[in-house]
Design an enzyme around this catalytic site. Structure first.
Site, PDB file in Angstrom:
ATOM      1  N   SER A  73      11.217  44.817  33.452  1.00  0.00           N
ATOM      2  CA  SER A  73      12.645  44.711  33.748  1.00  0.00           C
ATOM      3  C   SER A  73      13.034  43.336  34.285  1.00  0.00           C
ATOM      4  O   SER A  73      14.211  42.995  34.299  1.00  0.00           O
ATOM      5  CB  SER A  73      13.055  45.783  34.767  1.00  0.00           C
ATOM      6  N   HIS A  80      12.960  46.352  26.931  1.00  0.00           N
ATOM      7  CA  HIS A  80      13.332  46.885  28.240  1.00  0.00           C
ATOM      8  C   HIS A  80      14.212  48.117  28.092  1.00  0.00           C
ATOM      9  O   HIS A  80      15.393  48.034  27.731  1.00  0.00           O
ATOM     10  CB  HIS A  80      14.065  45.807  29.045  1.00  0.00           C
ATOM     11  N   GLU A 116      17.129  46.284  25.897  1.00  0.00           N
ATOM     12  CA  GLU A 116      17.100  44.833  25.776  1.00  0.00           C
ATOM     13  C   GLU A 116      15.832  44.435  25.024  1.00  0.00           C
ATOM     14  O   GLU A 116      14.722  44.774  25.451  1.00  0.00           O
ATOM     15  CB  GLU A 116      17.079  44.169  27.149  1.00  0.00           C
ATOM     16  N   ASP A 146      31.392  47.257  20.248  1.00  0.00           N
ATOM     17  CA  ASP A 146      30.241  48.108  19.957  1.00  0.00           C
ATOM     18  C   ASP A 146      29.863  47.995  18.479  1.00  0.00           C
ATOM     19  O   ASP A 146      28.681  47.894  18.140  1.00  0.00           O
ATOM     20  CB  ASP A 146      30.562  49.556  20.317  1.00  0.00           C
ATOM     21  N   ASN A 182      19.586  42.701  34.595  1.00  0.00           N
ATOM     22  CA  ASN A 182      19.164  42.518  35.983  1.00  0.00           C
ATOM     23  C   ASN A 182      19.539  41.143  36.528  1.00  0.00           C
ATOM     24  O   ASN A 182      19.777  40.993  37.723  1.00  0.00           O
ATOM     25  CB  ASN A 182      17.662  42.764  36.115  1.00  0.00           C
TER      26      ASN A 182
END
Length: 715
Positions: free
Chosen positions: A430, A451, A463, A297, A501
């Site tokens: 997306s 996104h 994103e 992170d 996705n």
């Protein structure tokens, strides 16, 4: 006396008072690395050896107090044996104990964040004065451990068992006022008054107005509850804490049991119990994964800062499309202080977007995070409009209209005509290629993808998608805006579905194949939730929306026909044709109805079996292991493909994208970390068992080569 190091110094504050100041050279924050701890030890030794000292104030020269231990050094420490870890912890405890045992009063002035080991130091002093902007807490359970420098011992004696259980096992940060109410700090003052208040408290202790020795004795003694009271306090907490932590995160329950075990002991003996339990947790795979997650992170955020370097801040934004998503973006922007236009083509849609923002602000008001004035101020930053009149003044526009190429291109092209030079246009698509959408624009270099994930206010990931002609400046400003919104942006290159996705739909493909072969979607959901996913694939499809999934499935099949097409009708196709869209219209794989709080609650639907007739094979019992393997193999392979295809720049980007975007089980560290832990050779052998299921189950050539030489994604 005087002492000056690279991180710790001791200054004469007059009248026999001295100030230990933390100011780590070359860093924007204070943290406990080995060098700082060594200097603290030396500073305390210097104080112990000096005459004329009557009181000591601990403070910080930075905007924070101490953010905690240096996590990069944890991994080295945790490679040692349990006995060595225990010895190291007890050695560190001696430093804090020597502070607590000084023959004069001690006070900490907490000017900002004091977390983990930083707050454990605060607890070692007799009193704590906090600035109104300070935050304190012990977040160690989020790393798969618990406080190991006396935190569980001192806090349970200062706050009482119930509060200490909540603070230690929950791992939350607490604002100064809440900490005062709980008893974790003794006073809260304005930042400008903090140092003087701390020194004044020391003088009052010296004058006998406050009995610092009694406070000290309380922390060093056993908890003042008899055996029956102790048992009731701890046993009653186990059910609640166990339910909150779940079966995959052992640290909260281990912390609770440790506090129960040392409740009847004095300080040094209790710290030995704490250290032994800490060492056991430090050797677990969950701890290793969660600490790795924290470091990934940090790496992703550092990369984001590099992408955003030099970008001018977005002073005015706009969102096109005022549905649930548009309203969510508007709320997020306004709540972070960036005014935003919300444009749509009809009043009804604008009202829907405003209702969404108002609902979210109402939740903040109800939880006490905003007052009525704050709600009103935030709402005034959202300006609904039906025209392009004011869009010439905005710095960045987020397009969030229906997921249709032609519609999006038309809206983007029209919007571009009204923008000022240098303004950024971003699409919240997306799945649709940014490069393809950009063909409708005159200045594709000012266009990129942005996104958001639904619900916008909860999902941390954004994103940022770079098309073939997207400029670095467009990426930089979009990343900077996402950071301003409190999101974690990950820059990805363009392809159908981008990262999240693109990886998710092979997972759904594995689910469809399981149904085709006779699997029960309810059992698959149960097994995958047991694996650690927040919801199983059928439930997730209902939440995403079967119509949305059906559309995205077609886009992915067109983009990757070799492995993402399927023959005939599958379960998603069937439910879509029957208009069973999931939560959107209260029926999908499950039925949905609002509970007393208005939240949709899942329930079995007896009609779904008939609805899926013909696309679900004859009932067959799959083992848990087989379900997990068939679901996870496609997801892991596609994640690797994204890395190999340079859709993401690093393994950390890929893993954090999946954790933040679709809830990949954090304790498993991400898909690529999961592969490393399993070993690529073992994974490839496992995938070979399912070769007959098609290309989704075929590891890449590079994966097989890495498996042969024992390579890993994280080294």
């Amino acid at each position: 006396m005087q002492y000056a190091g690279q991180a710790v110094s001791v200054r004469d504050a007059g009248d026999g008072l001295y100030e230990v100041v933390f100011d780590l050279a070359g860093d924007s924050v204070n943290k406990f690395n080995q060098a700082t701890l060594a200097e603290l030890r030396d500073a305390v030794a210097a104080l112990q050896g000096s005459d004329g000292v009557q009181g000591v104030l601990f403070s910080s020269a930075k905007d924070v107090f101490i953010v905690g231990a240096d996590i990069t050094e944890f991994t080295q420490m945790f490679e040692r044996s349990e006995d060595e870890i225990v010895a190291g912890l007890l050695e560190m405890n001696q430093v804090f104990n020597s502070i607590e045992d000084l023959p004069y009063p001690t006070v900490t002035a907490i000017n900002g964040v004091a977390l983990g080991g930083g707050f454990e130091l605060c607890l070692a002093t007799d009193y704590r004065v906090a600035s109104t902007v300070a935050k304190v807490g012990l977040p160690e359970v989020k790393l798969g451990i618990y406080p190991g420098w006396g935190g569980t011992v001192r806090l349970s004696r200062l706050l009482g068992v119930d509060n200490a259980n909540e603070w230690v096992c929950g791992g939350a940060e607490h604002k100064a006022v809440a900490a005062l109410k709980a008893g974790a700090v003794d006073a809260v003052v304005d930042p400008a008054q903090l140092r003087d208040a701390g020194l004044d408290l020391l003088r009052n202790c010296i004058a006998g107005k406050f009995d610092y020795r009694a406070r000290r004795l309380e922390k060093q003694s056993a908890i003042r509850l008899n055996q029956v009271e102790q048992m009731m306090a701890f046993e009653s907490a186990k059910g609640v804490i166990g339910a909150q932590a779940g079966p995959h995160y052992p640290a909260p329950m281990a912390a609770l049991k440790t506090m129960q075990k040392h409740a009847g002991l004095t300080r040094d003996a209790a710290q030995a119990v704490e250290a032994r339990g800490f060492a056991k947790l430090a050797k677990t795979e969950v701890c290793r994964a969660l600490i790795g997650l924290f470091m990934k992170d940090q790496q992703v955020k550092k990369t984001g800062r590099k992408h955003a370097a030099g970008a001018a801040p977005v002073q005015q934004a706009a969102v096109l499309g005022a549905g649930i998503m548009g309203g969510g973006v508007a709320y997020q922007s306004a709540s972070r202080g960036v005014p935003i236009l919300m444009k749509d083509i009809n009043e009804k849609a604008l009202q829907l977007g405003l209702d969404e923002a108002t609902k979210l602000l109402g939740g903040q008001l109800k939880r006490g995070r905003l007052d009525a004035a704050g709600v009103a101020k935030t709402l005034t930053m959202i300006r609904p409009t039906l025209s392009f009149g004011d869009i010439a003044n905005v710095d960045l526009v987020v397009e969030a209209v229906v997921e249709n190429v032609k519609v999006k291109q038309a809206v983007l092209a029209e919007t571009e005509q009204h923008l000022k030079d240098g303004a950024i246009l971003a699409s919240n698509t997306s799945t649709i290629s940014i490069t393809e959408l950009a063909t409708a624009l005159k200045k594709p270099e000012n266009f990129c993808g942005m996104h958001f994930f639904n619900p916008v206010h909860k999902m941390p990931l954004v994103e940022v998608i770079r098309g073939e002609k997207t400029s670095d400046a467009a990426v930089a400003r979009t990343v900077a805006y996402a950071q301003t919104l409190g999101k974690t942006p990950i820059v990805v290159n363009d392809c159908p579905g981008f990262l999240v996705n693109r990886v998710l739909f092979p997972y759904f493909g594995g689910f469809s194949l399981l149904l085709r072969d006779g699997g029960d979607f309810r059992r698959i959901d149960k097994v995958m939730e047991g694996f650690g996913w927040p919801m199983g694939p059928a439930y997730l499809l209902d939440v995403v929306g079967i119509d949305t999934a059906h559309h995205a499935d077609a886009v992915m099949a067109a983009g990757f026909p070799d492995r993402m097409t399927h023959e005939g009708e599958n379960a998603i196709d069937r439910l879509y044709s029957l208009e069973r869209f999931g939560q959107k219209n209260a029926r999908g794989f499950y039925a949905y109805a609002p509970d007393r709080r208005g939240k949709l609650k899942k329930a079995p639907d007896e009609t779904v079996t008939a609805a899926l007739s013909g696309v679900v094979g004859a009932a067959r019992e799959f083992s848990d292991e087989e379900i997990i393997e068939r679901m996870m193999i496609p997801l892991c392979i596609e994640t690797v493909r994204c890395l190999e295809d340079n859709i993401v720049a690093s393994a950390a980007d890929a893993d954090m994208g999946l954790i933040y975007g679709i809830g990949f089980p954090p304790f498993r560290g991400g898909a690529l970390y999961y592969l490393d832990q399993m070993g690529l050779a073992n994974f490839c052998a496992m995938a070979a068992k399912y070769a007959d299921l098609g290309p989704l189950y075929q590891p890449t050539t590079r994966m097989q080569q890495m498996a042969e030489r024992g390579a890993t994604y994280y080294g």
